[in-house]
Design an enzyme around this catalytic site. Structure first.
Site, PDB file in Angstrom:
ATOM      1  N   ASP A  47       0.910   7.680   7.006  1.00  0.00           N
ATOM      2  CA  ASP A  47      -0.196   8.289   6.193  1.00  0.00           C
ATOM      3  C   ASP A  47      -1.322   7.389   6.023  1.00  0.00           C
ATOM      4  OD1 ASP A  47      -1.405  10.001   3.858  1.00  0.00           O
ATOM      5  OD2 ASP A  47      -1.223   8.185   2.869  1.00  0.00           O
ATOM      6  N   TYR A  52      -9.685   3.969   3.717  1.00  0.00           N
ATOM      7  CA  TYR A  52      -9.099   2.701   3.820  1.00  0.00           C
ATOM      8  C   TYR A  52      -9.727   1.644   4.873  1.00  0.00           C
ATOM      9  CZ  TYR A  52      -5.300   5.637   1.599  1.00  0.00           C
ATOM     10  OH  TYR A  52      -4.367   6.383   0.765  1.00  0.00           O
ATOM     11  N   LYS A  78      -6.893  12.188   5.193  1.00  0.00           N
ATOM     12  CA  LYS A  78      -7.629  12.722   4.075  1.00  0.00           C
ATOM     13  C   LYS A  78      -8.983  13.197   4.235  1.00  0.00           C
ATOM     14  CE  LYS A  78      -4.157   9.963   1.355  1.00  0.00           C
ATOM     15  NZ  LYS A  78      -3.881   8.776   2.326  1.00  0.00           N
ATOM     16  N   ASN A 231       3.992   0.717  -7.631  1.00  0.00           N
ATOM     17  CA  ASN A 231       2.943   0.259  -8.555  1.00  0.00           C
ATOM     18  C   ASN A 231       1.892  -0.676  -7.783  1.00  0.00           C
ATOM     19  OD1 ASN A 231       5.270   0.834 -11.021  1.00  0.00           O
ATOM     20  ND2 ASN A 231       3.391   2.200 -11.137  1.00  0.00           N
ATOM     21  N   SER A 232       1.762  -0.418  -6.539  1.00  0.00           N
ATOM     22  CA  SER A 232       1.072  -1.255  -5.728  1.00  0.00           C
ATOM     23  C   SER A 232       1.251  -2.758  -5.648  1.00  0.00           C
ATOM     24  CB  SER A 232      -0.366  -1.222  -6.040  1.00  0.00           C
ATOM     25  OG  SER A 232      -1.031  -1.761  -7.149  1.00  0.00           O
ATOM     26  N   ALA A 236       7.348  -5.478  -6.988  1.00  0.00           N
ATOM     27  CA  ALA A 236       7.805  -6.444  -6.012  1.00  0.00           C
ATOM     28  C   ALA A 236       7.271  -7.693  -6.469  1.00  0.00           C
ATOM     29  CB  ALA A 236       7.330  -6.314  -4.594  1.00  0.00           C
TER      30      ALA A 236
END
Length: 328
Positions: A47, A52, A78, A231-232, A236
């Site tokens: 995707d 971007y 998109k 959550n971007s 991590a």
């Protein structure tokens, strides 16, 4: 009858935000290594978006994927912004660390959608696009012009994408947004197949989606793909939350407590976060991005890991996840 375009083979995909230089200036070579690693590890859903890196990510995905057998993977991109080449001095300030030299405008009219798809095909070098998401048609991106652009999309994007799907030009379409309302508005006004819901459903924050989004898409027969399921990167350990530098109050403590319990059961919060999203029947896929090949491998390892059921019982009993949330 809607067909599920994403199968079990596509439960883990690769998202294109990081490859678009969202967090660091990833080179073409690094992008290729990330995509090659994803392919080698069996990832077959990719995707991206012209947004971007101001078309950079889409070109990079295309450069890699056009050398693969087109029937072997699902590709989504998109629509909703049109891009114009400009001198470097006129590139607008954005979140991208090293974008290409383009300016953009939001446009959800029928003509703009068709042009956007044509330009995406040209940039990517692919023969067709499987899924088209209407990008960032939500208040966090277009502000108080949301009602205006929604009307534009009802007359334009929604109709033209349904027609292209019925003609077999694309296989599916839906919204690609960071908020719940636009997905609900789209379902009310049109017949989307699949929506990319970013930042709305994660192990840390999901109550609103459980109460409002999941029942609505289930009733409409619309599937979901999870964007920013970590959550971007916050889950991590990154010092950002949903693409912003401001961490919501109490969220760091919540993350650390879930991770502590995960370690007690010989797992970790990233693995748990992936399984949490995919445990919801409404989600067909999760598409974390990657800034390096090792992150792709970590995601594949997470998908193949087993999370002990006692872990889910414990975090539910501590109120760390909503009692109505689905768990594995």
């Amino acid at each position: 009858m809607k067909t599920d375009i994403l199968t079990d083979q596509h439960r883990l995909g690769l998202g294109g935000v990081a490859i678009g230089t969202a967090f660091e200036n990833i080179t073409d070579e690094q992008a290729h290594e990330i995509l090659q690693k994803a392919w080698d590890l069996g990832i077959r859903y990719y995707d991206t978006s012209p947004w971007y890196g101001l078309t950079k990510s889409e070109r990079r995905f295309g450069d890699f994927l056009k050398n693969q057998n087109r029937e072997d993977f699902i590709f989504s991109t998109k629509v909703g912004r049109l891009f114009t080449k400009v001198p470097e001095s006129e590139v607008p300030p954005t979140m991208w660390k090293n974008p290409l030299h383009y300016d953009f405008r939001h446009d959800y009219t029928s003509d703009a959608i068709k042009r956007s798809i044509e330009e995406s095909l040209e940039r990517s070098g692919l023969s067709y696009i499987d899924i088209v998401y209407i990008h960032d048609l939500s208040e966090d991106q277009v502000g108080d012009r949301y009602p205006y652009f929604l009307e534009q999309a009802k007359k334009g994007a929604f109709k033209v994408l349904s027609n292209l799907r019925d003609q077999g030009v694309i296989k599916a379409w839906g919204m690609g947004v960071n908020k719940i309302e636009p997905i609900l508005d789209c379902i009310e006004a049109a017949d989307p197949d699949i929506c990319l819901s970013a930042t709305q459903y994660s192990i840390l924050e999901h109550e609103d989606a459980v109460d409002r989004l999941l029942p609505a898409v289930k009733k409409a027969g619309v599937k979901l793909v999870s964007g920013a399921g970590y959550n971007s990167g916050f889950i991590a350990g990154r010092n950002r939350y949903n693409y912003k530098d401001v961490i919501p109050k109490g969220m760091k403590e919540k993350r650390d407590r879930i991770d502590e319990i995960a370690r007690k059961y010989n797992t970790d919060i990233v693995h748990a976060a992936l399984h949490f999203v995919l445990a919801a029947d409404e989600f067909s896929s999760i598409i974390p991005g990657a800034s390096k090949p090792e992150q792709v491998k970590d995601n594949v390892d997470a998908l193949n890991s087993e999370i002990p059921s006692d872990f889910w019982k414990e975090i539910k009993s501590e109120g760390l996840i909503y009692e109505k949330a689905q768990t594995p």
